[in-house]
Design a protein around this motif. Structure first.
Motif, mmCIF file in Angstrom:
data_model
loop_
_atom_site.group_PDB
_atom_site.id
_atom_site.type_symbol
_atom_site.label_atom_id
_atom_site.label_comp_id
_atom_site.label_asym_id
_atom_site.label_seq_id
_atom_site.Cartn_x
_atom_site.Cartn_y
_atom_site.Cartn_z
ATOM 1 N N LEU A 33 -3.902 14.591 6.693
ATOM 2 C CA LEU A 33 -3.810 14.767 8.144
ATOM 3 C C LEU A 33 -3.163 13.565 8.810
ATOM 4 O O LEU A 33 -2.331 13.695 9.690
ATOM 5 N N ASP A 34 -3.586 12.401 8.397
ATOM 6 C CA ASP A 34 -3.098 11.178 9.018
ATOM 7 C C ASP A 34 -3.067 10.087 7.951
ATOM 8 O O ASP A 34 -3.850 10.110 6.996
ATOM 9 N N ALA A 35 -2.170 9.138 8.131
ATOM 10 C CA ALA A 35 -2.064 8.044 7.169
ATOM 11 C C ALA A 35 -1.711 6.759 7.909
ATOM 12 O O ALA A 35 -1.039 6.774 8.933
ATOM 13 N N SER A 36 -2.201 5.669 7.374
ATOM 14 C CA SER A 36 -1.820 4.345 7.850
ATOM 15 C C SER A 36 -1.675 3.463 6.617
ATOM 16 O O SER A 36 -2.276 3.730 5.581
ATOM 17 N N ALA A 37 -0.854 2.443 6.750
ATOM 18 C CA ALA A 37 -0.616 1.585 5.592
ATOM 19 C C ALA A 37 -0.419 0.150 6.043
ATOM 20 O O ALA A 37 0.046 -0.121 7.150
ATOM 21 N N SER A 38 -0.798 -0.754 5.169
ATOM 22 C CA SER A 38 -0.526 -2.173 5.360
ATOM 23 C C SER A 38 -0.008 -2.699 4.025
ATOM 24 O O SER A 38 -0.347 -2.182 2.971
ATOM 25 N N ALA A 39 0.841 -3.727 4.097
ATOM 26 C CA ALA A 39 1.456 -4.202 2.863
ATOM 27 C C ALA A 39 1.594 -5.712 2.870
ATOM 28 O O ALA A 39 1.779 -6.339 3.912
ATOM 29 N N THR A 40 1.491 -6.256 1.676
ATOM 30 C CA THR A 40 1.869 -7.630 1.403
ATOM 31 C C THR A 40 2.928 -7.548 0.304
ATOM 32 O O THR A 40 3.321 -6.454 -0.091
ATOM 33 N N ARG A 41 3.376 -8.675 -0.192
ATOM 34 C CA ARG A 41 4.367 -8.638 -1.261
ATOM 35 C C ARG A 41 3.791 -8.078 -2.553
ATOM 36 O O ARG A 41 4.522 -7.584 -3.391
ATOM 37 N N ARG A 42 2.490 -8.121 -2.713
ATOM 38 C CA ARG A 42 1.889 -7.704 -3.982
ATOM 39 C C ARG A 42 1.101 -6.407 -3.916
ATOM 40 O O ARG A 42 0.899 -5.764 -4.929
ATOM 41 N N THR A 43 0.634 -6.022 -2.736
ATOM 42 C CA THR A 43 -0.241 -4.851 -2.632
ATOM 43 C C THR A 43 0.092 -4.029 -1.400
ATOM 44 O O THR A 43 0.351 -4.573 -0.333
ATOM 45 N N VAL A 44 0.029 -2.712 -1.564
ATOM 46 C CA VAL A 44 0.136 -1.778 -0.450
ATOM 47 C C VAL A 44 -1.184 -1.016 -0.389
ATOM 48 O O VAL A 44 -1.619 -0.437 -1.384
#
Length: 163
Positions: free
Chosen positions: A97-108
């Motif tokens: 239904l909905d998605a959000s994401a955060s990222a660093t150089r090593r992990t999403v």
């Protein structure tokens, strides 16, 4: 001008065409005979130390803030761009239904809200499909980050959104 002065300087002041004087002579005559002052030595040492410090800063290894794309010389993505790409890939998965994401150089880290119905499969199946879709969308990076997916069950699918 320096070449001309280098050619005519050995002849002295009389060797100049038209009786001209070298501009180097004009520029250095006022400072001829000056003695060394203590503050000039201190300023010179300070400038040398500042120059060395700037040289060390310029040559030291810097931290990498971007992720390089494979096969593209000089093409990079910022972590915020990687997070947007991961979010878009997660939203395209059926049952999300909905998605959000955060990222660093090593992990999403992707957080999704699922329908929880038959297509949702209780969250586990959707979580695997989201992880696969996100990993596929980030495969173009030279060193793809690790993908973590958190799924929560939401209400029925909102109207206006098609899967």
């Amino acid at each position: 001008m320096l070449l001309r002065d280098g050619v005519f300087a050995p002849r002295g002041g009389t060797g100049w065409p038209g009786g001209q004087q070298s501009w180097l002579t004009s520029a250095t005559t006022p400072v001829d005979g000056l003695t060394r002052a203590p503050w000039v030595v201190a300023a010179g040492v300070a400038l040398v130390l500042l120059g060395l410090a700037l040289l060390v800063v310029a040559l030291r290894r810097r931290t990498r803030r971007v992720l390089a794309l494979a096969g593209c010389s000089g093409a990079h993505l910022l972590p915020a761009d990687v997070a947007r790409r991961a979010r878009a890939a997660a939203e395209d998965v059926d049952g999300v239904l909905d998605a959000s994401a955060s990222a660093t150089r090593r992990t999403v880290v992707v957080e999704v809200t699922t329908t929880g119905g038959a297509s949702g499969g209780g969250g586990g199946d959707v979580r695997a499909r989201v992880a696969s879709a996100v990993a596929g969308s980030l495969a173009a990076l030279t060193a793809p980050p690790r993908v973590r997916v958190h799924a929560a069950t939401g209400g029925p699918q909102r109207s206006g959104r098609t899967s």
